[in-house]
Structures are given as structure tokens and as C-alpha cells.
Write a protein that holds these residues in place. Structure first.
Motif, PDB file in Angstrom:
ATOM      1  N   SER A   1       0.820  -1.214   0.000  1.00  0.00           N
ATOM      2  CA  SER A   1       0.000   0.000   0.000  1.00  0.00           C
ATOM      3  C   SER A   1       0.854   1.265   0.000  1.00  0.00           C
ATOM      4  CB  SER A   1      -0.908  -0.004   1.229  1.00  0.00           C
ATOM      5  OG  SER A   1      -0.113  -0.115   2.389  1.00  0.00           O
ATOM      6  N   ASP A   2       0.243   2.356  -0.426  1.00  0.00           N
ATOM      7  CA  ASP A   2       0.867   3.681  -0.323  1.00  0.00           C
ATOM      8  C   ASP A   2      -0.196   4.648   0.201  1.00  0.00           C
ATOM      9  OD1 ASP A   2       2.622   5.776  -0.454  1.00  0.00           O
ATOM     10  OD2 ASP A   2       2.823   5.784  -2.640  1.00  0.00           O
ATOM     11  N   LEU A   3       0.232   5.827   0.566  1.00  0.00           N
ATOM     12  CA  LEU A   3      -0.703   6.811   1.097  1.00  0.00           C
ATOM     13  C   LEU A   3      -1.563   7.414  -0.008  1.00  0.00           C
ATOM     14  CD1 LEU A   3       1.319   8.866   3.703  1.00  0.00           C
ATOM     15  CD2 LEU A   3      -0.795   7.606   4.118  1.00  0.00           C
ATOM     16  N   LEU A   4      -2.778   7.780   0.359  1.00  0.00           N
ATOM     17  CA  LEU A   4      -3.622   8.551  -0.538  1.00  0.00           C
ATOM     18  C   LEU A   4      -3.136   9.997  -0.532  1.00  0.00           C
ATOM     19  CD1 LEU A   4      -6.939   9.057   1.463  1.00  0.00           C
ATOM     20  CD2 LEU A   4      -4.926   7.896   2.372  1.00  0.00           C
ATOM     21  N   PRO A   5      -3.285  10.722  -1.655  1.00  0.00           N
ATOM     22  CA  PRO A   5      -2.775  12.106  -1.691  1.00  0.00           C
ATOM     23  C   PRO A   5      -3.385  12.989  -0.605  1.00  0.00           C
ATOM     24  CG  PRO A   5      -4.057  11.553  -3.685  1.00  0.00           C
ATOM     25  CD  PRO A   5      -3.847  10.289  -2.933  1.00  0.00           C
ATOM     26  N   HIS A   6      -4.629  12.684  -0.236  1.00  0.00           N
ATOM     27  CA  HIS A   6      -5.319  13.482   0.782  1.00  0.00           C
ATOM     28  C   HIS A   6      -4.588  13.487   2.116  1.00  0.00           C
ATOM     29  CE1 HIS A   6      -7.879  11.477  -2.109  1.00  0.00           C
ATOM     30  NE2 HIS A   6      -8.801  12.396  -1.968  1.00  0.00           N
ATOM     31  N   LEU A   7      -3.850  12.395   2.402  1.00  0.00           N
ATOM     32  CA  LEU A   7      -3.187  12.292   3.703  1.00  0.00           C
ATOM     33  C   LEU A   7      -1.670  12.224   3.571  1.00  0.00           C
ATOM     34  CD1 LEU A   7      -5.568   9.676   5.422  1.00  0.00           C
ATOM     35  CD2 LEU A   7      -5.641  12.177   5.584  1.00  0.00           C
ATOM     36  N   ALA A   8      -1.180  12.616   2.399  1.00  0.00           N
ATOM     37  CA  ALA A   8       0.248  12.440   2.140  1.00  0.00           C
ATOM     38  C   ALA A   8       1.036  13.745   2.232  1.00  0.00           C
ATOM     39  CB  ALA A   8       0.458  11.801   0.768  1.00  0.00           C
ATOM     40  N   ALA A   9       0.451  14.756   2.860  1.00  0.00           N
ATOM     41  CA  ALA A   9       1.114  16.059   2.893  1.00  0.00           C
ATOM     42  C   ALA A   9       2.553  15.929   3.413  1.00  0.00           C
ATOM     43  CB  ALA A   9       0.320  17.022   3.752  1.00  0.00           C
ATOM     44  N   LYS A  10       2.724  15.177   4.506  1.00  0.00           N
ATOM     45  CA  LYS A  10       4.056  15.041   5.126  1.00  0.00           C
ATOM     46  C   LYS A  10       4.972  14.197   4.242  1.00  0.00           C
ATOM     47  CE  LYS A  10       4.701  15.241  10.102  1.00  0.00           C
ATOM     48  NZ  LYS A  10       4.445  14.495  11.359  1.00  0.00           N
ATOM     49  N   GLN A  11       4.424  13.082   3.738  1.00  0.00           N
ATOM     50  CA  GLN A  11       5.233  12.183   2.913  1.00  0.00           C
ATOM     51  C   GLN A  11       5.674  12.878   1.628  1.00  0.00           C
ATOM     52  OE1 GLN A  11       3.424   9.343   0.354  1.00  0.00           O
ATOM     53  NE2 GLN A  11       4.628   7.615   1.100  1.00  0.00           N
ATOM     54  N   SER A  12       4.798  13.698   1.070  1.00  0.00           N
ATOM     55  CA  SER A  12       5.058  14.310  -0.237  1.00  0.00           C
ATOM     56  C   SER A  12       6.230  15.281  -0.233  1.00  0.00           C
ATOM     57  CB  SER A  12       3.813  15.039  -0.748  1.00  0.00           C
ATOM     58  OG  SER A  12       2.788  14.102  -0.964  1.00  0.00           O
ATOM     59  N   VAL A  13       6.578  15.812   0.920  1.00  0.00           N
ATOM     60  CA  VAL A  13       7.700  16.758   0.950  1.00  0.00           C
ATOM     61  C   VAL A  13       9.014  16.071   1.339  1.00  0.00           C
ATOM     62  CG1 VAL A  13       6.282  18.786   1.330  1.00  0.00           C
ATOM     63  CG2 VAL A  13       7.138  17.513   3.311  1.00  0.00           C
ATOM     64  N   LYS A  14       8.944  14.753   1.585  1.00  0.00           N
ATOM     65  CA  LYS A  14      10.181  14.001   1.866  1.00  0.00           C
ATOM     66  C   LYS A  14      10.952  13.807   0.570  1.00  0.00           C
ATOM     67  CE  LYS A  14       8.804  10.990   5.724  1.00  0.00           C
ATOM     68  NZ  LYS A  14       8.539   9.594   6.080  1.00  0.00           N
ATOM     69  N   PRO A  15      12.290  13.644   0.654  1.00  0.00           N
ATOM     70  CA  PRO A  15      13.018  13.243  -0.565  1.00  0.00           C
ATOM     71  C   PRO A  15      12.434  11.933  -1.086  1.00  0.00           C
ATOM     72  CG  PRO A  15      14.538  13.772   1.230  1.00  0.00           C
ATOM     73  CD  PRO A  15      13.162  13.754   1.825  1.00  0.00           C
ATOM     74  N   LEU A  16      12.393  11.784  -2.422  1.00  0.00           N
ATOM     75  CA  LEU A  16      11.768  10.615  -3.052  1.00  0.00           C
ATOM     76  C   LEU A  16      12.304   9.298  -2.473  1.00  0.00           C
ATOM     77  CD1 LEU A  16       9.672  10.326  -5.239  1.00  0.00           C
ATOM     78  CD2 LEU A  16      11.478  10.359  -6.951  1.00  0.00           C
ATOM     79  N   GLY A  17      13.599   9.246  -2.232  1.00  0.00           N
ATOM     80  CA  GLY A  17      14.227   8.019  -1.745  1.00  0.00           C
ATOM     81  C   GLY A  17      13.851   7.672  -0.316  1.00  0.00           C
ATOM     82  N   GLU A  18      13.243   8.618   0.389  1.00  0.00           N
ATOM     83  CA  GLU A  18      12.889   8.358   1.793  1.00  0.00           C
ATOM     84  C   GLU A  18      11.385   8.270   2.009  1.00  0.00           C
ATOM     85  OE1 GLU A  18      14.787  11.425   4.131  1.00  0.00           O
ATOM     86  OE2 GLU A  18      16.729  11.008   3.176  1.00  0.00           O
ATOM     87  N   ALA A  19      10.626   8.487   0.953  1.00  0.00           N
ATOM     88  CA  ALA A  19       9.165   8.520   1.096  1.00  0.00           C
ATOM     89  C   ALA A  19       8.625   7.150   1.512  1.00  0.00           C
ATOM     90  CB  ALA A  19       8.521   8.969  -0.210  1.00  0.00           C
ATOM     91  N   ILE A  20       9.212   6.092   0.959  1.00  0.00           N
ATOM     92  CA  ILE A  20       8.833   4.729   1.331  1.00  0.00           C
ATOM     93  C   ILE A  20      10.071   4.063   1.919  1.00  0.00           C
ATOM     94  CG2 ILE A  20       8.025   2.484   0.459  1.00  0.00           C
ATOM     95  CD1 ILE A  20       5.878   4.580   0.093  1.00  0.00           C
ATOM     96  N   GLU A  21       9.932   3.499   3.107  1.00  0.00           N
ATOM     97  CA  GLU A  21      11.095   2.879   3.742  1.00  0.00           C
ATOM     98  C   GLU A  21      11.135   1.379   3.471  1.00  0.00           C
ATOM     99  OE1 GLU A  21      11.228   4.033   7.829  1.00  0.00           O
ATOM    100  OE2 GLU A  21      11.457   6.161   7.294  1.00  0.00           O
TER     101      GLU A  21
END
Ligand code: MN
Ligand code: MN
Length: 458
Positions: A171-191
Motif C-alpha cells: 500500500s501507499d498513502l492517498l494524496p489526501h493524507l500524504a502532505a508530510k510524505q510528499s515533501v520528503k526526498p523521493l528516496g525516503e518517502a517509502i522505507e
């Protein structure tokens, strides 16, 4: 045609009707191969069957080889060597080697994978090879692999490829709740530890014990009914999640193929089909389908394993010649992919020295990173030999470096073979979105790669 290689030639621009037909016909066999083999074990089994049909027989160490022999060495079901003994003196002529790899980036289950959280059964994973983690979320995944049970039996698993099969999911986050994830560097968005696989959601309501009325128990019950597996069997299993996509033509003109695992099956397929189709019996030829390239060519089935030189020793022994002499006179094409020039991301490549889609087989003199570090850097003389060979045989080829200087880099099996005193160079197909779950190549390049291999072993 060397001037053409220097300037680059689009194959589709110069192809006559016959070449166009050959390119498109060849692509159909390649697509089937891609769909049948998504792991090194599956590719190995597929090619062994094809080899048997061509009259290849299993090789055992200790066995003597003679001119005209066609043998295969199946190393642990994951790494295959196809050998055709030619008429030329093997000490003087050496061996023509084409080495590609059949492992691809993917997501492996851990040895203790299953757990449950809020009525969802999930499985822990450790990714294999260089993946961009965010690309592997929210796509259909299939479970492929092998379970070695305590009783010595070995079970092959493949779930998610038939139209009626279920698939698996990260799974991944929905855009509605991804405000914090979206500003992370791409390589760190998913661990890495976040790549957990969705396995089930129905509790085992009929369980005898209250504590077993869980989703995880239900998943285990299904695995037991379907495969006779118990939870501890994961300990001795190699189970991987691979994209459940099928190979498809890409673009209205069908010039391209999209699929999982072009890296490096796009070189493996031309390698073994060129061997089978080339009837000239002059050179001794070895086609290597290696495992573990994506994690450094390590282990018993990787290119660094002694089995490679052991097989050359076995050939030397059969003819009473020196193994060192064979290696000194051998030539190798390290058949692996290169990054295609991508107009969406022109900033990472340098125009004069990148490989372009549909411009033929791409030669890469050196790979490596930060000043060619870690590359075997092929000799100019060897490239001179190949220039003539390919041009004389009408092969459309180009040259390409893996990206701009100091932008990144990579490696292949080339350096491990070069180390054995064998002239080796990288040659491969340019891939768009390499290591993504769905990569793209040109049908024309796959076919020119095949023609290059045929010219090399003729
Ligand atoms: Mn590769
Ligand atoms: Mn790779």
C-alpha cells in the motif's frame, strides 16, 4: 557502417520490409519468454527445456568433452551454462563467451514473514537489487518461488500470473493524507521496512482454539490446503514478489515492449537463441545465464563463483590443453543493459555518449562510477575487432555510457570475467526506466542484439 555507428542509426529508419518482419516476429518469442520466466529459477528451467529440444545434454564434472558436443550445466537451478564445442583448436581459438544475467530486482519475503495487524495479514520483505521503493507500491504483485521442505521435497510456487489468480499488494498513502510524505526526498518517502505485503483479510472463524481465529491462521490454512505448507517452511523458502504485469507492446506503432525484468532477460534471450540458431561450428561457444548480478554477482550462482573457470578447466582437460591458454585467447561479450537516453530526463545523460532507443546494440567500453572506478574498461584493440565484426555482418550498433560523469554509475559481470584474463566488453540493449516494475525496450534493439551475438559466435 562504422560511420553509422558513430553517428547512430535508427534501425526503424533504415529497415527494409524483411528486417521489419524479422524484428517483430522475434519480439513475439521474447515476450513469451518474459512472461514464462520472472525469476532466475523460472528462466533457467525454461532455457533448459529449450536446450534439450536443441539436443543439449547435461554436463557432469569429470566428463570428457569432444568436438561437436552440446552440453548444459545447470548450477542449482538458478545459473545456466550452455556450451557448444567447436571444430577449431580450443587452446588457439579460445572460447566465445556471451554472459548475461537472469536475476532481476524484486521484493523477497523474509524468513519469518507473516504477521497480523488490525485484521490484516501482512508479510515482511527485504528487497533484492537496486529498486526505487516508491515504484513498487500500489501495483499488482505475483508471488513466485521455491520452498524446500524438511522432508527433502521442493515445491515451486507461482500465484498471481493466471487471469483467475489473486495478486498481492504493497500500500501507499492517498494524496489526501500524504502532505508530510510528499515533501520528503523521493528516496525516503517509502522505507525498506515499509514494503509489507498484503496477504489476507478473512479471519479463521472455524478454528478450534479461540487464539487461532485470526487472519494470519486463515492464510496459513490456505497455504496448507493448497501447498501442504506449514509456517516454519518459510524458513527454508525463497519466495519473491514480482510485478504481475505481462509483456505488452508499447506505443501505437508497437515499436517498443513494456515488461518486468528486461534487465537482463533482454540480453539472455538473444544470447541463447543466437547460440541455437547459429549453425556454424567453428568456435567453441559458452553462453552464461548468471544469477545474483543485481547484488554483486556473489554466491554459488553468481558470476564470481568458481564454476565458471571450473567449466573452462573441464574443457581444457578434455583436450589436454592449458586452461590459461584457452582463457588468454577467449573473447567475451558481457551482455547487459544500458540506460536509454530519455527525453523526459535529458539532464542525466550526455548526448554524444548515451545509448538511444532503437539505435541498435549498445557497446559500453567502461561502466563504474567516479572516474571509471570499479570498471574493467575494455581495450581499444578489442573494440576495433568488434567494430569490424559487426560492420562486416551488417549489425546496427551504437556506443553508450551509463549517464553523465559523476551523476551515478553501475557495474556488470564484465569485470569478473575480465579478471580471468579474458577480453570482455559490455554490450546490451538500452532500457527506459531500468529497474522499475515495468521497463521499456525497443524491439529493433532486441533483434540487433541477437544479430550481434550471431556475428560474434559465427
Ligand atoms: Mn543488468
Ligand atoms: Mn540491473
Amino acid at each position: 557502417m562504422s560511420e553509422l555507428a558513430y553517428k547512430r542509426t535508427n534501425v526503424y529508419e533504415v529497415a527494409d520490409e524483411k528486417l521489419m518482419k524479422d524484428i517483430f516476429d522475434y519480439a513475439e518469442g521474447y515476450k513469451k519468454f518474459l512472461d514464462e520466466g520472472k525469476t532466475e529459477r523460472e528462466v533457467c528451467a525454461y532455457v533448459v527445456e529449450a536446450a534439450k529440444a536443441q539436443g543439449y545434454v547435461p554436463f557432469k564434472f569429470g566428463q570428457k568433452l569432444k568436438k561437436g558436443d552440446k552440453v548444459y550445466y545447470n548450477n542449482r537451478g538458478k545459473n545456466l551454462y550452455l556450451i557448444k564445442i567447436g571444430n577449431a583448436d580450443v587452446a588457439e581459438d579460445g572460447i566465445r563467451i556471451i554472459a548475461s544475467h537472469i536475476d532481476s530486482p524484486r521484493i523477497d519475503l523474509k524468513q519469518v514473514p507473516l504477521y497480523e495487524a488490525e485484521n490484516i495479514a501482512l508479510a515482511k520483505t527485504h528487497y533484492y537489487g537496486g529498486i526505487r521503493k516508491y515504484q513498487w507500491t500500489a501495483i499488482p504483485l505475483a508471488l513466485h518461488g521455491t520452498v524446500a521442505k524438511k522432508d527433502g521435497s521442493v515445491l515451486n510456487v507461482k500465484i498471481g500470473e493466471d487471469e483467475t489468480d489473486p495478486v498481492f499488494y504493497i500500500s501507499d498513502l492517498l494524496p489526501h493524507l500524504a502532505a508530510k510524505q510528499s515533501v520528503k526526498p523521493l528516496g525516503e518517502a517509502i522505507e525498506g521496512e515499509g514494503l509489507n505485503i498484503w496477504f489476507g483479510n478473512i479471519p479463521y472463524v472455524g478454528a478450534d482454539n479461540e487464539k487461532d481465529k485470526t487472519v494470519k491462521e486463515n492464510v496459513l490454512k490456505i497455504l496448507n490446503e493448497k501447498y501442504g505448507l506449514v509456517e516454519a517452511d518459510f524458513l527454508s523458502a525463497e519466495l519473491s514478489l514480482v510485478p504481475a504485469f505481462k509483456a505488452k507492446d508499447v506505443g501505437l506503432d508497437r515499436a517498443l515492449i513494456g515488461a518486468y525484468g528486461h534487465d537482463d532477460r533482454v540480453c539472455s534471450y538473444p544470447a541463447y537463441t543466437a547460440l541455437f540458431d547459429e549453425t556454424s561450428n567453428e568456435h567453441t561457444v559458452m553462453v552464461v545465464l548468471a544469477d545474483k548480478e543485481e547484488i554483486g554477482s556473489e554466491g554459488t550462482t553468481g558470476m564470481q563463483c568458481a564454476v565458471f573457470t571450473d567449466l573452462i578447466d573441464a574443457i581444457a582437460c578434455s583436450f589436454g590443453v592449458s586452461s590459461a591458454a584457452i582463457r588468454a585467447n577467449s573473447k567475451c561479450l558481457s551482455a547487459d543493459v544500458n540506460a536509454a537516453y530519455d527525453p523526459n530526463f535529458p539532464e542525466v545523460t550526455e548526448k554524444l555518449n548515451s545509448a538511444y532507443v532503437s539505435c541498435g546494440a549498445g557497446i559500453t567500453k567502461f561502466t563504474g562510477a567516479r572516474g571509471k572506478s570499479g570498471s574493467s574498461d575494455a581495450d581499444a584493440e578489442y573494440i576495433g575487432f568488434l567494430r569490424k565484426l559487426f560492420d562486416d555482418n551488417g549489425v546496427i550498433w551504437q556506443t553508450g555510457e551509463l549517464g553523465k560523469v559523476d551523476v551515478g554509475g553501475g557495474g556488470t559481470v564484465a569485470k569478473y570475467i575480465a579478471k580471468m584474463n579474458i577480453d570482455t566488453i559490455d554490450i546490451g540493449v538500452a532500457v527506459v526506466s531500468m529497474h522499475a516494475p515495468y521497463e521499456v525496450v525497443s524491439k529493433a534493439d532486441v533483434y540487433e542484439e541477437y544479430l550481434a551475438f550471431r556475428a560474434f559466435i559465427k
